[in-house]
Motif scaffolding. Structure first.
Motif, PDB file in Angstrom:
ATOM      1  N   TYR A 188       2.842   8.213  -8.946  1.00 59.48           N
ATOM      2  CA  TYR A 188       1.865   7.481  -9.746  1.00 59.48           C
ATOM      3  C   TYR A 188       2.228   7.538 -11.220  1.00 59.48           C
ATOM      4  O   TYR A 188       2.684   8.563 -11.705  1.00 59.48           O
ATOM      5  N   TYR A 196       1.310   1.717  -3.964  1.00 56.64           N
ATOM      6  CA  TYR A 196       0.201   1.786  -4.908  1.00 56.64           C
ATOM      7  C   TYR A 196      -1.019   2.429  -4.278  1.00 56.64           C
ATOM      8  O   TYR A 196      -1.157   2.503  -3.058  1.00 56.64           O
ATOM      9  N   ASP A 197      -1.926   2.845  -5.143  1.00 56.40           N
ATOM     10  CA  ASP A 197      -3.215   3.364  -4.713  1.00 56.40           C
ATOM     11  C   ASP A 197      -3.978   2.269  -3.952  1.00 56.40           C
ATOM     12  O   ASP A 197      -3.851   1.093  -4.277  1.00 56.40           O
ATOM     13  N   PRO A 198      -4.768   2.658  -2.925  1.00 55.43           N
ATOM     14  CA  PRO A 198      -5.440   1.633  -2.117  1.00 55.43           C
ATOM     15  C   PRO A 198      -6.290   0.644  -2.922  1.00 55.43           C
ATOM     16  O   PRO A 198      -6.310  -0.548  -2.615  1.00 55.43           O
ATOM     17  N   LEU A 243       0.821  -1.220   0.000  1.00 61.88           N
ATOM     18  CA  LEU A 243       0.000   0.000   0.000  1.00 61.88           C
ATOM     19  C   LEU A 243       0.847   1.259   0.000  1.00 61.88           C
ATOM     20  O   LEU A 243       0.360   2.335  -0.342  1.00 61.88           O
ATOM     21  N   VAL A 244       2.133   1.125   0.402  1.00 61.00           N
ATOM     22  CA  VAL A 244       2.999   2.296   0.391  1.00 61.00           C
ATOM     23  C   VAL A 244       3.262   2.732  -1.053  1.00 61.00           C
ATOM     24  O   VAL A 244       3.473   3.906  -1.335  1.00 61.00           O
ATOM     25  N   ASN A 257      -5.834   5.898 -10.117  1.00 59.42           N
ATOM     26  CA  ASN A 257      -4.398   6.127  -9.952  1.00 59.42           C
ATOM     27  C   ASN A 257      -3.687   4.789 -10.048  1.00 59.42           C
ATOM     28  O   ASN A 257      -4.103   3.824  -9.437  1.00 59.42           O
TER      29      ASN A 257
END
Lengths: 211, 363
Positions: free
Chosen positions: B352, B179-181, B176-177, B362
């Motif tokens: 991103y 990539y988008d959630p 998660l650090v 994103n």
């Protein structure tokens, strides 16, 4: 040649269970009497005595009472008696409490709002920032030394004006509606939010010019 | 002596940073798979395991290291590391023995024990009873000796710092650090589960059934071990031991300073392209602004499979029919997208590739 199945008897089953073999196909299954001789078919006991009638009424009464109570509790549950949420519209005090280029954490715990007095796009403004990280909803911390909001969950960082600049947060923190009330104090209205990426921060309701 | 220790500390701290640790684990795993017959020999693997023990015990002289390692939460992770090390060694060792035997025309080790049946009563039942009693006693002693740490009551206004997921989700939290959630939290986990479920349908190789082997199932075992060791176990290790307050990286010997400041600015592909390379402002319309990133994603999805079919997966491309190959490549692309983004973050501070907050897309 097709074997005539109507006269085949299942003798092995009969030997094992002691039940006389039934000629398959000779009788309609519904008409067969499955009861061994000498037994009586099930019959509901008659309500012959007043005692039985009493117990029946008592049983159904308790059952109905329990059922009604649980439905009632369910309905009652839908209307909480005491709202524990803090007021959505609250007064944050006089604007002089928030000097230029500061972030106030006074309302973080009670209302989940930071009151910021920061320069944004060349203008010194007061605005109310939501304390909910736009990544996954943790509460970031304001680091005064670094002049940034830093989220402890995944390391997202936001400038004092709420713009995201590090870590995974995809968009800036949200602003709430803010205005000067009749008594000259700041009023924050959390029912209306303003998102920078939708161009809503230009809305005059999302900030008040600092004095 | 102090200089040597300081140098060792420096090396360990540098190597433990995610940008080096993840590639190092990857390279070590690839080398292990390539030279598995040598590496798994007891006189090679033994000293490696001993080295890890020496490193852990020796490092415990450092107060900061000891504090993190001996946290009641973290002790199972140490046990996990040893158990993963041991089990990977065991399977690769037996695969090496079997593969050597196969070259000589001998049957695998498992075929030499004629053990199609087991004695149940009282043999197996007794063994099970002893194991149940032993494990229950172990859990009881563990619960008394290392009680689960309870924290203060939850508060909406205060998130613990650092805020860590349960240990088995720390790999996801590390993802998660980068990539988008919705991608790291929904799409990728779904693809992991879907991919594992798809294995019986896409893996039609009948070999390696009931015995250890690597030669006969090289692709399947390599891909699984890369996914499991590099993108699950290594990320859990990083999340447990090396992520401190504000989700900053801390070396194994560093003090977890809440006020440590790490200057960091992540930028999007659009900014790199328009502002840094073309030296102009960002275009207004999102579809013009994000065009470079969109082109990169399309290229990754379109050219990636062709490139894989021509190079790494050449043999697989011949073996599988087109549907199975497409499924395998799609799953692989999802898997590769994780390290690709990680590298982008480590090398270029990439935030991103495609950044369309207007529509919550994103990548």
């Amino acid at each position: 040649m097709v074997k005539d199945k109507t006269h085949v008897t299942d003798s092995r089953l009969g030997e094992r269970t002691g039940v006389p073999a039934v000629k398959k196909g000779t009788q309609d299954p519904m008409e067969m009497d499955p009861m061994p001789e000498g037994s009586t078919p099930f019959q509901a006991p008659e309500l012959s005595t007043r005692r039985e009638a009493f117990w029946l009424a008592a049983g159904w009464g308790v059952f109905g009472w329990a059922g009604l109570t649980s439905v009632g509790m369910l309905v009652r549950f839908l209307f909480p008696g005491a709202p524990f949420d803090p007021a959505q519209v609250f007064s944050a005090g006089a604007p002089e409490q928030f000097p230029n280029n500061t972030v106030s954490e006074a309302f973080k715990k009670s209302n989940q709002v930071w009151i910021c007095n920061q320069e944004y796009e060349g203008q010194q403004i007061l605005f109310a920032l939501s304390t909910i990280c736009t990544h996954l909803g943790c509460t970031p911390n304001w680091l005064d030394g670094d002049q940034k909001f830093k989220c402890p969950c995944h390391g997202s960082g936001f400038y004092a004006n709420g713009i995201n600049f590090e870590g995974p947060a995809p968009r800036p923190l949200e602003r709430f509606r803010i205005f000067i009330g009749d008594d000259g104090s700041i009023v924050v209205d959390k029912t209306k939010k303003f998102q920078q990426e939708k161009g809503e921060w230009a809305d005059p309701d999302s900030y008040i010019p600092a004095v | 002596m102090d200089n040597v220790l300081a140098f060792l500390r420096w090396i360990v701290t540098e190597a433990a940073a995610p940008k080096l640790l993840v590639p190092l684990v990857f390279v070590a795993l690839i080398l292990t798979l390539k030279y598995y017959r040598v590496v798994t020999k007891p006189r090679v693997a033994g000293p490696i395991g001993l080295l890890i023990v020496v490193f852990l015990v020796g490092s415990c002289f450092d107060a900061n290291f000891r504090k993190i390692i001996t946290k009641a939460d973290n002790i199972p992770i140490i046990l996990l590391l040893f158990s993963v090390f041991f089990l990977v060694w065991l399977s690769l060792r037996r695969a090496a023995l079997n593969d050597e035997a196969a070259e000589k025309g001998e049957p695998p080790l498992e075929a030499r024990f004629k053990r199609e049946t087991v004695l149940v009563w009282p043999d197996l039942v007794m063994i099970e009873l002893i194991v149940i009693v032993g494990l229950t006693a172990l859990l009881a002693f563990w619960a008394v000796g290392l009680p689960a740490p309870l924290e203060e009551p939850a508060s909406a206004a205060l998130t613990p710092n650092p805020s860590k997921a349960p240990w088995y989700f720390l790999g996801l939290q590390e993802m998660l650090v980068y990539y988008d959630p919705w991608y790291a939290g929904v799409v990728l986990p779904t693809m992991i589960v879907v991919g594992l479920m798809a294995i019986p349908y896409i893996d039609t190789n009948p070999k390696g059934n009931g015995y250890y082997t690597l030669v006969e199932r090289k692709f399947a075992i390599s891909v699984f071990l890369i996914g499991f060791i590099v993108f699950w176990i290594a990320l859990i290790t990083i999340g447990t031991f090396l992520r401190g307050p504000n989700w900053n990286f801390f070396g194994p010997y560093d003090y977890w300073d809440v006020h440590m400041s790490v200057p960091l600015k992540n930028i999007n592909i659009s900014e790199i392209f328009w502002v840094k390379m073309l030296k102009q402002g960002m275009p207004e319309a999102w579809y013009v602004r994000e065009l470079p990133g969109i082109v990169m994603v399309i290229a990754f999805v379109m050219i990636g499979p062709l490139l894989l079919a021509k190079t790494v997966l050449k043999k697989l491309f011949k073996q599988l029919d087109i549907v199975r190959f497409s499924v395998v490549v799609t799953l692989l692309l999802f898997m590769i997208s994780l390290p690709a983004k990680m590298l982008g973050r480590w090398l270029f501070n990439l935030k991103y590739v495609v950044y369309i907050p207007e529509y919550f897309i994103n990548l």
